[in-house]
Design a protein around this motif. Structure first.
Motif, PDB file in Angstrom:
ATOM      1  N   GLY A   1       4.787  -7.421   5.838  1.00 41.86           N
ATOM      2  CA  GLY A   1       3.791  -8.191   5.081  1.00 41.86           C
ATOM      3  C   GLY A   1       4.175  -9.607   4.726  1.00 41.86           C
ATOM      4  O   GLY A   1       3.465 -10.270   3.989  1.00 41.86           O
TER       5      GLY A   1
ATOM      6  N   TRP B   1       6.312  -7.508  -5.569  1.00 40.43           N
ATOM      7  CA  TRP B   1       5.630  -7.610  -4.281  1.00 40.43           C
ATOM      8  C   TRP B   1       6.379  -6.975  -3.111  1.00 40.43           C
ATOM      9  O   TRP B   1       6.709  -7.671  -2.147  1.00 40.43           O
ATOM     10  CB  TRP B   1       5.308  -9.088  -3.972  1.00 40.43           C
ATOM     11  CG  TRP B   1       4.412  -9.664  -5.011  1.00 40.43           C
ATOM     12  CD1 TRP B   1       4.766 -10.563  -5.968  1.00 40.43           C
ATOM     13  CD2 TRP B   1       3.048  -9.341  -5.249  1.00 40.43           C
ATOM     14  NE1 TRP B   1       3.706 -10.814  -6.803  1.00 40.43           N
ATOM     15  CE2 TRP B   1       2.629 -10.072  -6.369  1.00 40.43           C
ATOM     16  CE3 TRP B   1       2.134  -8.480  -4.631  1.00 40.43           C
ATOM     17  CZ2 TRP B   1       1.354  -9.978  -6.891  1.00 40.43           C
ATOM     18  CZ3 TRP B   1       0.862  -8.391  -5.146  1.00 40.43           C
ATOM     19  CH2 TRP B   1       0.484  -9.134  -6.260  1.00 40.43           C
TER      20      TRP B   1
ATOM     21  N   GLY C   1       5.144  -5.241  -0.881  1.00 46.31           N
ATOM     22  CA  GLY C   1       4.306  -5.397   0.320  1.00 46.31           C
ATOM     23  C   GLY C   1       4.041  -6.856   0.661  1.00 46.31           C
ATOM     24  O   GLY C   1       3.220  -7.164   1.531  1.00 46.31           O
TER      25      GLY C   1
ATOM     26  N   ARG D   1       0.850  -9.692   2.268  1.00 42.60           N
ATOM     27  CA  ARG D   1      -0.256  -8.814   2.612  1.00 42.60           C
ATOM     28  C   ARG D   1      -0.715  -8.027   1.386  1.00 42.60           C
ATOM     29  O   ARG D   1      -1.906  -7.854   1.149  1.00 42.60           O
ATOM     30  CB  ARG D   1       0.148  -7.860   3.746  1.00 42.60           C
ATOM     31  CG  ARG D   1      -1.055  -7.146   4.371  1.00 42.60           C
ATOM     32  CD  ARG D   1      -0.634  -6.196   5.464  1.00 42.60           C
ATOM     33  NE  ARG D   1       0.088  -6.892   6.521  1.00 42.60           N
ATOM     34  CZ  ARG D   1       1.113  -6.361   7.190  1.00 42.60           C
ATOM     35  NH1 ARG D   1       1.556  -5.155   6.892  1.00 42.60           N
ATOM     36  NH2 ARG D   1       1.705  -7.034   8.155  1.00 42.60           N
ATOM     37  N   GLU D   2       0.243  -7.560   0.591  1.00 45.63           N
ATOM     38  CA  GLU D   2      -0.101  -6.825  -0.625  1.00 45.63           C
ATOM     39  C   GLU D   2      -0.837  -7.739  -1.606  1.00 45.63           C
ATOM     40  O   GLU D   2      -1.826  -7.338  -2.221  1.00 45.63           O
ATOM     41  CB  GLU D   2       1.175  -6.263  -1.276  1.00 45.63           C
ATOM     42  CG  GLU D   2       0.865  -5.349  -2.458  1.00 45.63           C
ATOM     43  CD  GLU D   2       2.140  -4.839  -3.147  1.00 45.63           C
ATOM     44  OE1 GLU D   2       3.241  -5.325  -2.840  1.00 45.63           O
ATOM     45  OE2 GLU D   2       1.997  -3.950  -4.020  1.00 45.63           O
TER      46      GLU D   2
ATOM     47  N   ASN E   1      -4.374  -8.079  -0.472  1.00 46.17           N
ATOM     48  CA  ASN E   1      -5.167  -6.876  -0.754  1.00 46.17           C
ATOM     49  C   ASN E   1      -5.546  -6.800  -2.226  1.00 46.17           C
ATOM     50  O   ASN E   1      -6.667  -6.435  -2.582  1.00 46.17           O
ATOM     51  CB  ASN E   1      -4.380  -5.616  -0.366  1.00 46.17           C
ATOM     52  CG  ASN E   1      -4.200  -5.526   1.136  1.00 46.17           C
ATOM     53  OD1 ASN E   1      -4.910  -6.191   1.886  1.00 46.17           O
ATOM     54  ND2 ASN E   1      -3.240  -4.736   1.587  1.00 46.17           N
TER      55      ASN E   1
END
Ligand code: ZN
Length: 560
Positions: A261, A443, A445, A448-449, A452
């Motif tokens: 990510g 974070w 992820g 990308r997290e 989202n």
């Protein structure tokens, strides 16, 4: 007066001599020219087009100024009087004699003893107004530039002190008549700026200065660290961009390392776009998403009948990306056979489709990526050592988001923009607590997290409302003193800090400011100064939304 004018004009015109023998015209001891007004009009037109109206005006005012000075010297020399009024009128006659304009004196007050001067002249048939009316077109401002320069210089030279003339009405801008008003320089409020027209204009210096600014800016743009949608401004981010930009030209294989990510595909695409292959295909393959028994045919293509289910021949990803770039994410997931085929592509630029004996050539740049340690995989025998060395020629480490937190606000802005457009909804940014929670979170992820979470927060937030911490982290219940910990749990805000060492500055601040509000105001002021007054930038630094900061500033201003 008529008599004296005639005498004056006769006296002056006698000074003009046409010297046929060598083609010269003399006015007393100065050589003069006789030239057509039309040519001068063309010249003025070119000047205006080349350097603009303001600069052209300066040129002609200075031309007039220089002529005015010379005429004054001539008038002083030929004068049969030292009466200032008479000498000034000689100037009118000189003008008329040269065919420039006929001057009608409306008011002329001179008192040398108390330094008083005031003049109003009406100008008839100004050659300059004529140029604009006939050829150059009407203007918004007076245009008798050289005449006004002439009047200023002529009068100043005769009287031995600075008199400035201005044209207040002009036929060149649609007035009935051209009207000049003259006063001592100190009586004009804008004398300093006006006087600038009479001093030479360093246009070359300005051009050189601009040129050097351009070259600085161009250099800055070239070295600017931008990789398409891979965004940021942190040093860690810039380091990645520099490496990627250096790798872009040529064909060197790039290995992108970093957690899941972090934006590896964006970097790969950025490298492609900055390369000479930019107009060819960029194909991204997630090796982990393809079943192991299909990976070879996916990458290299298949011939009909190669295996059950291969009902027709089709090209693979490498064939489709020929001439361009292929991005192999999770390259560690390749089967041993696929690893061998990839090594062959890298070494010899050739491969065969599955079930085919024809060798195909391919010209391709390979960018591989992994979030696992390839060296360990080599040691454990899961990855070919020779392939690892081939791929590891130019490794780029992409840092996790928690190591470039200063990029978070910019990324939030970017994702908000993206999803607001996508969902046709506007929100008023993030609440302060939401921002705080985001800045504290670890974070796992990565970007990308974050993307989202922002998308989810936006969906859960009503139009024009601020996104709350709860809508970003919905499973969490939090109060004002709590934040999301590095592990994604709620903790008290100060739990994470090494508080003992950090309390001394708080004590200082409390003594200094007295209240939390004062401390906050001080911090806001500081952030604003650091951001040169840019509210958005300051809000970003403070980790609060722009509307919130704007509101606080307004409140601070009111309490002053
Ligand atoms: Zn005029």
């Amino acid at each position: 007066m008529d008599n004296s004018v005639t005498r004056d004009t006769q006296n002056l015109s006698r000074q003009i001599r046409f010297q046929d023998s060598d083609g010269k015209i003399w006015f007393d001891e100065q050589r003069v020219l006789l030239l057509q007004l039309g040519a001068l009009t063309d010249f003025r037109k070119e000047q205006i087009e080349t350097v603009g109206l303001e600069r052209a005006k300066g040129f002609f005012m200075r031309l007039g100024y220089s002529l005015g000075k010379k005429d004054a010297q001539l008038a002083l020399k030929l004068a049969e009087t030292d009466d200032a009024t008479e000498l000034l009128r000689t100037g009118f006659n000189l003008h008329a004699l040269k065919g420039m304009v006929r001057v009608e004196e409306c008011t002329l007050q001179i008192d040398q003893s108390d330094a008083h001067f005031y003049a109003e002249y009406r100008l008839h048939d100004s050659y300059e107004a004529e140029m604009f009316r006939s050829e150059l077109g009407m203007q918004d401002e007076p245009v008798c530039w050289s005449l006004v320069g002439h009047a200023s210089a002529y009068t100043s030279t005769l009287l031995g002190r600075e008199i400035l003339f201005k044209e207040v009405n002009c036929r060149g801008c649609g007035d009935e008549q051209c009207l000049f008003v003259g006063r001592p320089a100190e009586e004009w409020e804008d004398a300093t700026t006006y006087r600038r027209y009479f001093s030479s204009d360093r246009i070359m210096e300005e051009l050189y200065e601009l040129q050097s600014q351009i070259s600085v800016l161009r250099h800055k743009i070239d070295s600017e660290s931008t990789l398409g949608n891979f965004r940021g401004q942190s040093p860690a981010y810039k380091q990645v961009c520099n490496l990627a930009h250096k790798a872009a030209p040529g064909k060197v294989n790039v290995l992108l390392l970093g957690e899941t990510g972090v934006g590896k595909e964006l970097v790969a695409k950025g490298i492609h776009q900055a390369s000479e292959r930019a107009d060819k295909a960029f194909i991204a393959v997630n090796c982990a998403a393809i079943p192991p028994d299909l990976i070879e045919s996916e990458l290299f293509g298949v011939e009909r009948g190669a295996y059950t289910g291969a009902t027709q021949s089709r090209p693979g990803k490498f064939e489709r990306a020929d001439g361009g770039t292929i991005f192999l994410d999770e390259v560690i997931e390749l089967t041993p056979r696929a690893q061998a085929s990839l090594l062959r592509v890298l070494q010899e630029s050739e491969y065969e489709r599955v079930g085919d004996s024809n060798t195909r050539k391919v010209d391709i740049r390979v960018v591989a990526a992994t979030n696992e340690c390839l060296e360990t995989a080599v040691e454990e025998g899961r990855f070919r050592a020779d392939l690892f060395y081939r791929l590891n020629v130019y490794p780029i480490n992409i840092p996790p988001l928690r190591e470039r937190r200063e990029d978070i606000p910019m990324l939030i802005e970017h994702f908000l923009e993206k999803y607001q457009a996508f969902y046709s909804r506007r929100v008023a940014g993030l609440s302060d607590m939401a921002m705080r929670a985001i800045m504290k979170y670890e974070w796992p992820g990565n970007v990308r997290e974050l993307e989202n979470i922002i998308e989810r927060g936006l969906i859960l937030t009503d139009h024009d409302e601020t996104i709350s911490a709860h809508s970003l982290f919905p499973t969490l219940q939090m109060d004002a003193s709590q934040v999301v910990s590095s592990q994604g749990h709620l903790i008290d805000d100060d739990e994470e800090d090494d508080t003992d060492n950090q309390n001394s500055w708080i004590d200082e601040a409390l003594v200094e400011c007295g209240s939390i509000e004062e401390i906050e105001n001080k911090v806001i002021e500081h952030a604003l100064t650091q951001a040169n007054g840019n509210v958005s930038e300051a809000a970003r630094v403070l980790g609060i939304s722009r509307p919130t900061l704007a509101y606080r500033i307004k409140k601070m201003d009111q309490s002053l």
